[in-house]
Design a protein around this motif. Structure first.
Motif, short mmCIF file in Angstrom:
data_model
loop_
_atom_site.label_atom_id
_atom_site.label_comp_id
_atom_site.label_asym_id
_atom_site.label_seq_id
_atom_site.Cartn_x
_atom_site.Cartn_y
_atom_site.Cartn_z
N GLN A 31 0.82 -1.22 0.00
CA GLN A 31 0.00 0.00 0.00
C GLN A 31 0.85 1.26 0.00
O GLN A 31 0.32 2.37 -0.08
N GLY A 32 2.16 1.10 0.11
CA GLY A 32 3.05 2.26 0.05
C GLY A 32 3.24 2.99 1.37
O GLY A 32 3.70 4.14 1.37
N CYS A 33 2.91 2.37 2.48
CA CYS A 33 3.10 3.01 3.78
C CYS A 33 4.59 3.13 4.08
O CYS A 33 5.40 2.32 3.64
N SER A 34 4.95 4.14 4.85
CA SER A 34 6.36 4.33 5.21
C SER A 34 6.75 3.35 6.32
O SER A 34 5.90 2.82 7.04
N GLY A 35 8.06 3.14 6.45
CA GLY A 35 8.56 2.23 7.47
C GLY A 35 8.18 2.68 8.87
O GLY A 35 7.84 1.87 9.73
N ALA A 36 8.24 3.99 9.12
CA ALA A 36 7.91 4.52 10.44
C ALA A 36 6.43 4.28 10.76
O ALA A 36 6.08 3.92 11.89
N GLU A 37 5.56 4.47 9.76
CA GLU A 37 4.13 4.21 9.97
C GLU A 37 3.88 2.74 10.30
O GLU A 37 3.12 2.42 11.22
N ILE A 38 4.53 1.86 9.55
CA ILE A 38 4.35 0.43 9.75
C ILE A 38 4.85 0.03 11.14
O ILE A 38 4.18 -0.72 11.86
N ALA A 39 6.01 0.54 11.52
CA ALA A 39 6.57 0.22 12.84
C ALA A 39 5.61 0.66 13.94
O ALA A 39 5.37 -0.08 14.91
N ARG A 40 5.04 1.85 13.80
CA ARG A 40 4.11 2.36 14.81
C ARG A 40 2.84 1.52 14.85
O ARG A 40 2.38 1.14 15.92
N MET A 41 2.29 1.19 13.67
CA MET A 41 1.04 0.42 13.61
C MET A 41 1.20 -0.99 14.18
O MET A 41 0.30 -1.51 14.82
N LEU A 42 2.35 -1.59 13.93
CA LEU A 42 2.57 -2.98 14.35
C LEU A 42 3.27 -3.09 15.70
O LEU A 42 3.40 -4.20 16.24
N GLY A 43 3.72 -1.97 16.23
CA GLY A 43 4.37 -1.99 17.54
C GLY A 43 5.73 -2.67 17.52
O GLY A 43 6.07 -3.40 18.45
N VAL A 44 6.49 -2.44 16.44
CA VAL A 44 7.83 -3.03 16.32
C VAL A 44 8.84 -1.91 16.05
O VAL A 44 8.46 -0.77 15.81
N SER A 45 10.11 -2.29 16.06
CA SER A 45 11.15 -1.28 15.84
C SER A 45 11.27 -0.96 14.35
O SER A 45 10.90 -1.76 13.48
N ASP A 46 11.82 0.22 14.09
CA ASP A 46 12.07 0.63 12.70
C ASP A 46 13.03 -0.35 12.03
O ASP A 46 12.89 -0.65 10.85
N GLU A 47 14.02 -0.84 12.79
CA GLU A 47 15.01 -1.77 12.23
C GLU A 47 14.34 -3.05 11.76
O GLU A 47 14.67 -3.59 10.70
N SER A 48 13.37 -3.56 12.52
CA SER A 48 12.66 -4.77 12.10
C SER A 48 11.94 -4.53 10.79
O SER A 48 11.98 -5.37 9.88
N VAL A 49 11.29 -3.38 10.67
CA VAL A 49 10.56 -3.06 9.44
C VAL A 49 11.53 -2.95 8.26
O VAL A 49 11.25 -3.47 7.17
N ARG A 50 12.70 -2.33 8.48
CA ARG A 50 13.69 -2.23 7.39
C ARG A 50 14.17 -3.62 6.96
O ARG A 50 14.30 -3.89 5.76
N ARG A 51 14.42 -4.50 7.94
CA ARG A 51 14.87 -5.85 7.63
C ARG A 51 13.79 -6.60 6.84
O ARG A 51 14.06 -7.25 5.84
N TRP A 52 12.53 -6.49 7.30
CA TRP A 52 11.41 -7.15 6.60
C TRP A 52 11.27 -6.62 5.18
O TRP A 52 10.99 -7.37 4.25
N LYS A 53 11.46 -5.30 5.02
CA LYS A 53 11.29 -4.71 3.69
C LYS A 53 12.35 -5.24 2.73
O LYS A 53 12.05 -5.53 1.57
N ARG A 54 13.61 -5.37 3.22
CA ARG A 54 14.67 -5.94 2.36
C ARG A 54 14.28 -7.35 1.92
O ARG A 54 14.39 -7.70 0.75
N VAL A 55 13.84 -8.16 2.85
CA VAL A 55 13.45 -9.54 2.55
C VAL A 55 12.27 -9.54 1.59
O VAL A 55 12.23 -10.30 0.62
N TRP A 56 11.30 -8.67 1.83
CA TRP A 56 10.10 -8.58 0.99
C TRP A 56 10.46 -8.16 -0.43
O TRP A 56 9.92 -8.70 -1.40
N GLU A 57 11.37 -7.20 -0.56
CA GLU A 57 11.77 -6.73 -1.89
C GLU A 57 12.49 -7.82 -2.67
O GLU A 57 12.37 -7.91 -3.88
N GLU A 58 13.24 -8.68 -1.98
CA GLU A 58 13.98 -9.76 -2.65
C GLU A 58 13.10 -10.96 -2.97
O GLU A 58 13.27 -11.58 -4.02
N GLY A 59 12.15 -11.30 -2.07
CA GLY A 59 11.40 -12.54 -2.27
C GLY A 59 9.89 -12.43 -2.16
O GLY A 59 9.20 -13.46 -2.20
#
Length: 166
Positions: A31-59
């Motif tokens: 949906q194009g949400c920013s990493g900070a928005e996703i981290a806030r909505m899911l209650g996780v760290s920004d670093e976790s969201v960045r790591r997930w995004k890298r994995v998501w972009e690759e696979g």
């Protein structure tokens, strides 16, 4: 000590919750949400969201799914577990035990009779509480001769009289 099926569906395990969180993150990436928005909505760290995004972009979203557990496979397969469940639901007396209570030792004997697999006490406990979703139930220790109406009468009439006399 006795075991009975838990009446409530067990809650999601921690790995299941984590996978659901990552799946939701994948939807939000789409949906194009920013990493900070996703981290806030899911209650996780920004670093976790960045790591997930890298994995998501690759696979893609499938890359964020849980991996099968590594290590030794369980001694009982799903069909054997269901056979054990059916056997246990028939009651302990059906298998020649005097009282209709399940103990770890009794369950272990029934597992061996039904499947031919010998389990340690710890493995029987994990089978009951994990794979079968049963919980520990301890019977109340009460005298067979206990008379509830006499106890209620004594509490209502005798105890106040005794207490007043002090």
């Amino acid at each position: 000590m006795s075991f009975k099926p838990s009446p409530v569906v067990p809650p999601l395990t921690r790995p299941q919750l984590s996978e659901a969180r990552r799946a939701r993150a994948a939807e939000l990436f789409d949906q194009g949400c920013s990493g900070a928005e996703i981290a806030r909505m899911l209650g996780v760290s920004d670093e976790s969201v960045r790591r997930w995004k890298r994995v998501w972009e690759e696979g893609g979203a499938d890359a964020l799914r849980r991996r099968p557990a590594t290590g030794r496979p369980p001694k009982l397969d799903d069909a054997q577990v269901e056979r054990v469940r059916t056997a246990l639901e028939q009651g302990a007396q059906r298998y020649g035990f005097e009282a209709d209570l399940w103990t770890l030792e009794r369950v272990g004997l029934v597992v061996e009779r039904v499947t031919g697999v010998t389990l340690s006490r710890a493995s029987v406990w994990r089978l009951l509480t994990g794979r079968l979703g049963w919980s520990l139930q301890r019977p109340e220790r009460r005298a067979v001769e206990r008379d509830e109406s006499e106890i209620a009468r004594w509490i209502a009439h005798e105890w106040p009289r005794i207490k007043k006399g002090r």
